[in-house]
Design an enzyme around this catalytic site. Sequence first.
Site, PDB file in Angstrom:
ATOM      1  N   ARG A   3       0.899  -1.281  -0.090  1.00  0.00           N
ATOM      2  CA  ARG A   3      -0.039   0.133  -0.043  1.00  0.00           C
ATOM      3  C   ARG A   3       0.802   1.309   0.036  1.00  0.00           C
ATOM      4  O   ARG A   3       0.488   2.350  -0.511  1.00  0.00           O
ATOM      5  CB  ARG A   3      -0.990   0.005   1.137  1.00  0.00           C
ATOM      6  CG  ARG A   3      -2.010  -1.076   1.144  1.00  0.00           C
ATOM      7  CD  ARG A   3      -2.799  -1.204   2.413  1.00  0.00           C
ATOM      8  NE  ARG A   3      -3.730  -2.147   2.423  1.00  0.00           N
ATOM      9  CZ  ARG A   3      -4.861  -2.203   3.187  1.00  0.00           C
ATOM     10  NH1 ARG A   3      -5.189  -1.067   4.016  1.00  0.00           N
ATOM     11  NH2 ARG A   3      -5.717  -3.229   3.164  1.00  0.00           N
ATOM     12  N   ASP A 114     -13.650   7.959  11.813  1.00  0.00           N
ATOM     13  CA  ASP A 114     -12.789   7.001  11.279  1.00  0.00           C
ATOM     14  C   ASP A 114     -11.129   7.933  11.326  1.00  0.00           C
ATOM     15  O   ASP A 114     -11.138   8.979  11.389  1.00  0.00           O
ATOM     16  CB  ASP A 114     -13.096   6.702   9.628  1.00  0.00           C
ATOM     17  CG  ASP A 114     -12.329   5.574   9.202  1.00  0.00           C
ATOM     18  OD1 ASP A 114     -13.026   4.575   9.212  1.00  0.00           O
ATOM     19  OD2 ASP A 114     -11.098   5.764   8.946  1.00  0.00           O
TER      20      ASP A 114
END
Length: 244
Positions: A3, A114
Site C-alpha cells: 500500500r 474514522d
Amino acid sequence: MGRLSKRLRKLDLPSYKAYIKFLDSPAGEDELVDMIDSISTNHTYFLREIEHFNYLSDHILPKMCGDNGSAQKKPFRVWSAACSSGEESYSIALILAEKLKPVPNQRWSILCTDISTKILEKAATGIFTADRIDKISKYWRTRYFQKGRNGSKGKFRIIPAVRNQMVFRPINLLQPTYPWKVSFEVVFCRNVMIYFDRPTQQELVDKLTASIVPGGFLMIGHSESLAGVNHSLEMIKPAIYRKS
C-alpha cells in the site's frame, strides 16, 4: 508495504527507511494523512453482518426507547467508531429513522468517526452508486434516498432529514482522550480489533466501555472476540455485549 509503495514512488524516495525519516521531518507533516489513508482498510457495505442491525431494531430500540410509544428524554446516541465510507453509519441511521418514527419526540443522533480523513469526507456526502445499496429494500431506497439526475445519474443520496442527525469527525481510537463528553447507548466498533495486538485491544475495549451508558451495548465484528481481554461487559450473544 504494497500500500505504501505508491507513496514512495510519488515522493521519489528510495526506501521505507527514507520514508520514515521523511514522516518525522517538518516537511512530512502533511504526508502523515496520506500515509494513514493508504494503510487504512475500508471494506464495508450496507447491512454488513446483519445480525447486529436486527438486534438493534428488534431488541435494543424497543427496550431502551420504550415499546409503549414513550420516548426517553435524552437523544438516543449511537457511535459508529470506524465508519469507513459510511455504509455502516447509514445502515444504523435508516433503522433509527424507521423504528423511532412512531415514538413522539424521540431524538437520535449518530457520531461517525474514522482515522482516515479522505474516506470520512466521502462518507459525509451520503452519496452511493446503485450497486452499493442493492442490499437495501426497495421501500428504504424509495423513502430515504434521492435519485441523482444529469451528471449524478446512477447515484443515490441519503435524504437531508437523516443526514442532519449525523456528525462526522476524524478520530484516532487510541488517542488519549476523545473530544466529547457524552456517552452512547450503542457503540459499533466492528472489524477493528483484529488489526491490534492484545495490549492495544485491551486499551481500546477500556476506552469504548467508558463511552457506553450503563445498560448500553457494544457491537464488535463476528471475526473478533473479547476472549483474553479483561472487561466488565456481559456477552448477550456472539459479537454483542452489554454494559451492566
